[in-house]
Motif scaffolding. Sequence first.
Motif, mmCIF file in Angstrom:
data_model
loop_
_atom_site.group_PDB
_atom_site.id
_atom_site.type_symbol
_atom_site.label_atom_id
_atom_site.label_comp_id
_atom_site.label_asym_id
_atom_site.label_seq_id
_atom_site.Cartn_x
_atom_site.Cartn_y
_atom_site.Cartn_z
ATOM 1 N N GLY A 3 0.786 -1.222 0.000
ATOM 2 C CA GLY A 3 0.000 0.000 0.000
ATOM 3 C C GLY A 3 0.818 1.271 0.000
ATOM 4 O O GLY A 3 0.393 2.283 0.554
ATOM 5 N N THR A 4 1.976 1.246 -0.619
ATOM 6 C CA THR A 4 2.811 2.445 -0.705
ATOM 7 C C THR A 4 2.190 3.426 -1.686
ATOM 8 O O THR A 4 1.769 3.039 -2.776
ATOM 9 C CB THR A 4 4.235 2.090 -1.175
ATOM 10 N N CYS A 5 2.141 4.687 -1.298
ATOM 11 C CA CYS A 5 1.602 5.725 -2.181
ATOM 12 C C CYS A 5 2.722 6.308 -3.034
ATOM 13 O O CYS A 5 3.775 6.684 -2.523
ATOM 14 C CB CYS A 5 0.969 6.843 -1.361
ATOM 15 N N CYS A 6 2.459 6.376 -4.318
ATOM 16 C CA CYS A 6 3.353 7.010 -5.281
ATOM 17 C C CYS A 6 2.590 8.193 -5.853
ATOM 18 O O CYS A 6 1.389 8.084 -6.131
ATOM 19 C CB CYS A 6 3.707 6.017 -6.383
ATOM 20 N N TYR A 7 3.272 9.320 -6.017
ATOM 21 C CA TYR A 7 2.615 10.521 -6.513
ATOM 22 C C TYR A 7 3.293 11.007 -7.785
ATOM 23 O O TYR A 7 4.518 10.928 -7.911
ATOM 24 C CB TYR A 7 2.655 11.625 -5.449
ATOM 25 N N ILE A 8 2.481 11.517 -8.702
ATOM 26 C CA ILE A 8 2.979 12.101 -9.941
ATOM 27 C C ILE A 8 2.544 13.555 -9.967
ATOM 28 O O ILE A 8 1.352 13.848 -9.851
ATOM 29 C CB ILE A 8 2.439 11.356 -11.173
ATOM 30 N N LEU A 9 3.507 14.463 -10.088
ATOM 31 C CA LEU A 9 3.220 15.894 -10.155
ATOM 32 C C LEU A 9 3.553 16.376 -11.554
ATOM 33 O O LEU A 9 4.608 16.040 -12.101
ATOM 34 C CB LEU A 9 4.052 16.678 -9.140
ATOM 35 N N SER A 10 2.666 17.195 -12.103
ATOM 36 C CA SER A 10 2.854 17.653 -13.461
ATOM 37 C C SER A 10 2.297 19.058 -13.627
ATOM 38 O O SER A 10 1.197 19.347 -13.155
ATOM 39 C CB SER A 10 2.133 16.680 -14.399
ATOM 40 N N ALA A 11 3.054 19.905 -14.276
ATOM 41 C CA ALA A 11 2.579 21.238 -14.632
ATOM 42 C C ALA A 11 2.061 21.176 -16.064
ATOM 43 O O ALA A 11 2.688 20.573 -16.937
ATOM 44 C CB ALA A 11 3.709 22.255 -14.510
ATOM 45 N N ALA A 12 0.924 21.821 -16.289
ATOM 46 C CA ALA A 12 0.280 21.757 -17.609
ATOM 47 C C ALA A 12 1.183 22.247 -18.729
ATOM 48 O O ALA A 12 1.146 21.729 -19.839
ATOM 49 C CB ALA A 12 -1.017 22.564 -17.588
ATOM 50 N N ILE A 18 7.145 14.806 -12.387
ATOM 51 C CA ILE A 18 7.930 14.347 -11.243
ATOM 52 C C ILE A 18 7.223 13.136 -10.660
ATOM 53 O O ILE A 18 5.992 13.144 -10.524
ATOM 54 C CB ILE A 18 8.009 15.443 -10.162
ATOM 55 N N VAL A 19 7.979 12.119 -10.290
ATOM 56 C CA VAL A 19 7.426 10.947 -9.618
ATOM 57 C C VAL A 19 8.030 10.893 -8.215
ATOM 58 O O VAL A 19 9.249 10.940 -8.056
ATOM 59 C CB VAL A 19 7.731 9.648 -10.391
ATOM 60 N N ILE A 20 7.162 10.805 -7.213
ATOM 61 C CA ILE A 20 7.600 10.714 -5.817
ATOM 62 C C ILE A 20 7.357 9.290 -5.322
ATOM 63 O O ILE A 20 6.242 8.772 -5.406
ATOM 64 C CB ILE A 20 6.834 11.713 -4.927
ATOM 65 N N ASP A 21 8.400 8.658 -4.828
ATOM 66 C CA ASP A 21 8.355 7.345 -4.179
ATOM 67 C C ASP A 21 7.754 6.225 -5.037
ATOM 68 O O ASP A 21 6.746 5.607 -4.677
ATOM 69 C CB ASP A 21 7.606 7.432 -2.847
ATOM 70 N N LEU A 42 11.801 11.561 -7.064
ATOM 71 C CA LEU A 42 12.139 12.094 -5.748
ATOM 72 C C LEU A 42 11.811 11.042 -4.705
ATOM 73 O O LEU A 42 10.664 10.581 -4.621
ATOM 74 C CB LEU A 42 11.342 13.375 -5.470
ATOM 75 N N LEU A 43 12.809 10.658 -3.929
ATOM 76 C CA LEU A 43 12.636 9.620 -2.915
ATOM 77 C C LEU A 43 12.605 10.267 -1.536
ATOM 78 O O LEU A 43 13.584 10.901 -1.131
ATOM 79 C CB LEU A 43 13.766 8.600 -3.009
ATOM 80 N N THR A 44 11.494 10.094 -0.814
ATOM 81 C CA THR A 44 11.394 10.682 0.517
ATOM 82 C C THR A 44 12.279 9.968 1.524
ATOM 83 O O THR A 44 12.607 10.536 2.567
ATOM 84 C CB THR A 44 9.939 10.679 1.029
ATOM 85 N N ASP A 49 10.232 -0.215 -0.268
ATOM 86 C CA ASP A 49 8.875 -0.021 -0.769
ATOM 87 C C ASP A 49 8.643 1.374 -1.339
ATOM 88 O O ASP A 49 7.561 1.668 -1.848
ATOM 89 C CB ASP A 49 7.839 -0.335 0.316
ATOM 90 N N HIS A 50 9.675 2.214 -1.315
ATOM 91 C CA HIS A 50 9.590 3.548 -1.907
ATOM 92 C C HIS A 50 10.568 3.725 -3.071
ATOM 93 O O HIS A 50 10.526 4.741 -3.751
ATOM 94 C CB HIS A 50 9.838 4.622 -0.840
ATOM 95 N N ILE A 51 11.437 2.734 -3.293
ATOM 96 C CA ILE A 51 12.477 2.848 -4.327
ATOM 97 C C ILE A 51 12.392 1.787 -5.412
ATOM 98 O O ILE A 51 13.072 1.882 -6.429
ATOM 99 C CB ILE A 51 13.887 2.794 -3.705
ATOM 100 N N GLY A 52 11.564 0.757 -5.216
ATOM 101 C CA GLY A 52 11.587 -0.446 -6.045
ATOM 102 C C GLY A 52 11.435 -0.251 -7.541
ATOM 103 O O GLY A 52 11.981 -1.020 -8.319
ATOM 104 N N ALA A 53 10.685 0.760 -7.982
ATOM 105 C CA ALA A 53 10.472 0.965 -9.420
ATOM 106 C C ALA A 53 11.356 2.063 -10.001
ATOM 107 O O ALA A 53 11.276 2.352 -11.194
ATOM 108 C CB ALA A 53 9.004 1.294 -9.688
ATOM 109 N N ALA A 54 12.202 2.662 -9.185
ATOM 110 C CA ALA A 54 13.027 3.786 -9.662
ATOM 111 C C ALA A 54 13.887 3.403 -10.857
ATOM 112 O O ALA A 54 13.936 4.129 -11.854
ATOM 113 C CB ALA A 54 13.892 4.340 -8.534
ATOM 114 N N GLY A 55 14.567 2.274 -10.791
ATOM 115 C CA GLY A 55 15.435 1.859 -11.887
ATOM 116 C C GLY A 55 14.690 1.679 -13.192
ATOM 117 O O GLY A 55 15.156 2.088 -14.255
#
Length: 179
Positions: A3-12, A18-21, A42-44, A49-55
Amino acid sequence: MLGTCCYILSAAETDACIVIDPGDEPDRIRDAAGGKKIGAILLTHGHFDHIGAAGALMGPDTELYIHPLDAPMLSNSRLNAGMGLLGRHITAPAPTKFFRDGEDLFISGIHLRVLHTPGHTPGSICLIADGAIFTGDTLFEFGYGRTDLPGGNPDDMSRSLEKLMPLTRGLEIYPGHGG
């Protein structure tokens, strides 16, 4: 599963996000990015469980940010608790950038302020962006992150929570789990 939350931030106005965690499911994260290039991950903090998909999400121009105190966790599955909790080697690429406490970042059209909030890990950070705070595992909606994993420190967590209390009023909280 975790249940780790991953966030995507985007400016129009930009073609990058940006992908967080990114803990897992890189294809799902890419789909959610809606065709935008991943400009930064960006890794908090450095837990598995917050880095697994970074690569899997890194592109040739993608920056990978983490606090320097958590950087050793990216390549060490004992430090990042992957071996201890799952019995699996989970790692991420070496960082390309390091967070500094109080630093203002402008990435892919998004302004962020970095807050170093040790306790869950030595290099845990929170990110403030336009009425929101991304807290990783430092702060949850009804609690805070555990301090019994490698690098955790209850005294540091207490000080970090005291630091966050006055800052979070009026901010939408986006935690690392259960958001």
